[in-house]
Design an enzyme around this catalytic site. Structure first.
Site, mmCIF file in Angstrom:
data_model
loop_
_atom_site.group_PDB
_atom_site.id
_atom_site.type_symbol
_atom_site.label_atom_id
_atom_site.label_comp_id
_atom_site.label_asym_id
_atom_site.label_seq_id
_atom_site.Cartn_x
_atom_site.Cartn_y
_atom_site.Cartn_z
ATOM 1 N N ASP A 70 0.805 -1.221 0.000
ATOM 2 C CA ASP A 70 0.000 0.000 0.000
ATOM 3 C C ASP A 70 0.845 1.281 0.000
ATOM 4 O OD1 ASP A 70 -2.485 -1.163 -0.268
ATOM 5 O OD2 ASP A 70 -2.883 -1.274 1.880
ATOM 6 N N ASN A 76 -1.637 8.911 1.904
ATOM 7 C CA ASN A 76 -1.781 8.530 3.308
ATOM 8 C C ASN A 76 -0.519 8.763 4.132
ATOM 9 O OD1 ASN A 76 -3.685 5.832 2.012
ATOM 10 N ND2 ASN A 76 -4.501 7.643 2.991
ATOM 11 N N HIS A 178 -11.697 6.538 4.300
ATOM 12 C CA HIS A 178 -10.881 7.761 4.275
ATOM 13 C C HIS A 178 -11.745 8.857 3.665
ATOM 14 C CE1 HIS A 178 -6.729 5.554 4.007
ATOM 15 N NE2 HIS A 178 -6.875 6.063 5.221
ATOM 16 N N CYS A 274 -5.588 9.232 -3.936
ATOM 17 C CA CYS A 274 -4.700 8.649 -2.920
ATOM 18 C C CYS A 274 -3.456 7.999 -3.519
ATOM 19 C CB CYS A 274 -5.441 7.715 -1.979
ATOM 20 S SG CYS A 274 -6.397 6.444 -2.749
#
Ligand code: ARG
Length: 293
Positions: A70, A76, A178, A274
Site C-alpha cells: 500500500d 496517506n 478515508h 490517494c
C-alpha cells in the site's frame, strides 16, 4: 522553484492485495491473477502519471518496497501544506512499516529544499495523511475525516501544525474509510461528495459551509467507482473511469474530465487522489509564507 504542481507517486512494482484492511480488498481475487493484475497496475500507474504531466504537473517517485504493497498510496503518508509535512501514523499494523520509508522520503525532500519541515504527530494519535485531511483552497481550511482510520484527536494536531481551521467530518461507513473516498473540494468552490458516507453531524458541517448550489452529490455507483477520489487541477479533474452520469454533472459545470483506468488499485480501495500526494500546496502566496515564518 517551478510553480508547476508537484506530486509524489510510488513505483507500483511491489503492489498487490495481500491483506484485507478495508471491505474493497479481496486478496483471493488478486492472487488468482496476480501476474496479470500487476501488469495492469503498472500500466494504470503510468497512465495516471502521464495524465498529471500532460496537465502541467511534475511527479517525484518513491521506490517500491517488497512487503509494503500500500506504499502506492502516498496520500496517506503525510499532510503537506506550505512546505511542512506532518507525518502520518497508520491505524493498521499492515501499513505501519510504511512510516519509516516515508519519513526517509520526506527528510530527503527537505534536504533538497522541496520541503521546509518534517513534523511528527503527538503520541497515541492515528492520522492517515492527506487521505483524511483535504485542503480546501477556496475556503482556506482543512476538511478532516475521522473514525475508521484517523483519530478525532488528529484534528487538533493538524490545526496546531498548520495554523488553519480544521473542520472535522466523522465518517459513518467502513466502505468509505478515508475522507478522500467520499469528499473532493474543487477549484471553483464546489464540493463533490457522497452523502451516505457521513454522520449527520458531518453532513451538517458540510451544509453549513458549502451552499447547496455548490454541492455536487455523487450517486452510489459513482462513489463506488472511486470517482470522488479525484485530483483536481484548476478546471481539470483526473479520476478513475466514470459512469456517464457523473461525467455529465461535472462537464455541465465546466470541468474537463480526464479518466484513467485504475481498476487494479480500486481492488485495494484506492484511486487517483490517494495514489498521489501534492507536495507544493500553499495556503497563500510564497512571499507571505516566508514573511510569516
Ligand atoms: N489498501 C489501502 C488501505 O486500505 C488503500 C488506501 C487508499 N487510500 C485512500 N486515501 N483512500 O489503507
Amino acid at each position: 522553484m517551478s510553480d508547476r504542481p508537484l506530486f509524489l507517486m510510488t513505483d507500483p512494482a511491489a503492489f498487490e492485495v495481500s491483506y484485507r484492511i478495508n471491505p474493497w480488498m479481496r486478496p483471493e481475487a488478486w492472487k488468482a491473477h496476480a501476474g496479470e493484475r500487476l501488469a495492469e497496475a503498472r500500466a494504470a500507474s503510468s497512465a495516471l502519471r502521464r495524465a498529471l504531466v500532460e496537465l502541467g504537473g511534475q511527479v517525484e517517485t518513491v521506490g517500491a518496497v517488497r512487503g509494503l504493497p500500500d506504499l502506492v498510496f502516498p496520500a496517506n503518508a503525510a499532510v503537506v501544506l506550505d512546505g511542512r509535512a506532518l507525518l502520518a501514523r497508520f491505524r493498521h499494523p499492515e501499513r505501519q512499516g510504511e512510516e519509516a520509508v516515508f519519513r526517509e522520503v520526506f527528510c530527503r525532500l527537505k534536504r533538497r529544499g522541496v520541503l521546509r519541515a518534517v513534523i511528527d504527530l503527538p503520541e497515541g494519535i492515528f492520522q492517515e495523511g492527506a487521505g483524511d485531511a483535504i485542503w480546501d483552497a477556496e475556503r482556506g481550511l482543512f476538511w478532516a475525516g475521522f473514525g475508521p482510520r484517523s483519530s478525532e484527536s488528529s484534528l487538533v494536531a493538524i490545526e496546531r501544525t498548520f495554523g488553519h481551521e480544521v473542520v472535522g467530518l466523522e465518517l459513518a461507513s467502513d466502505r468509505y474509510y478515508h475522507l478522500d473516498t467520499c469528499f473532493c473540494p474543487l477549484a471553483g468552490g464546489e464540493v463533490l461528495y457522497y452523502p451516505p458516507a457521513f454522520t449527520s453531524d458531518a453532513l451538517a458541517a458540510i451544509h453549513a459551509r458549502v451552499p447547496e448550489a455548490a454541492r455536487i452529490e455523487a450517486a452510489d455507483e459513482e462513489a463506488g467507482a472511486f470517482c470522488v477520489n479525484a485530483v483536481n487541477l484548476d478546471r481539470q479533474i483526473v479520476m478513475a473511469r466514470a459512469p456517464t452520469s457523473l461525467a455529465a454533472k461535472l462537464t455541465g459545470r465546466g470541468y474537463g474530465l480526464r479518466e484513467v483506468d485504475l481498476a487494479p488499485f480500486i481492488l485495494s480501495g484506492g484511486a487517483a487522489y490517494c495514489m498521489t500526494l501534492r507536495l507544493d500546496r500553499k495556503s497563500r502566496p510564497e512571499r507571505a509564507i516566508l514573511a510569516a515564518e
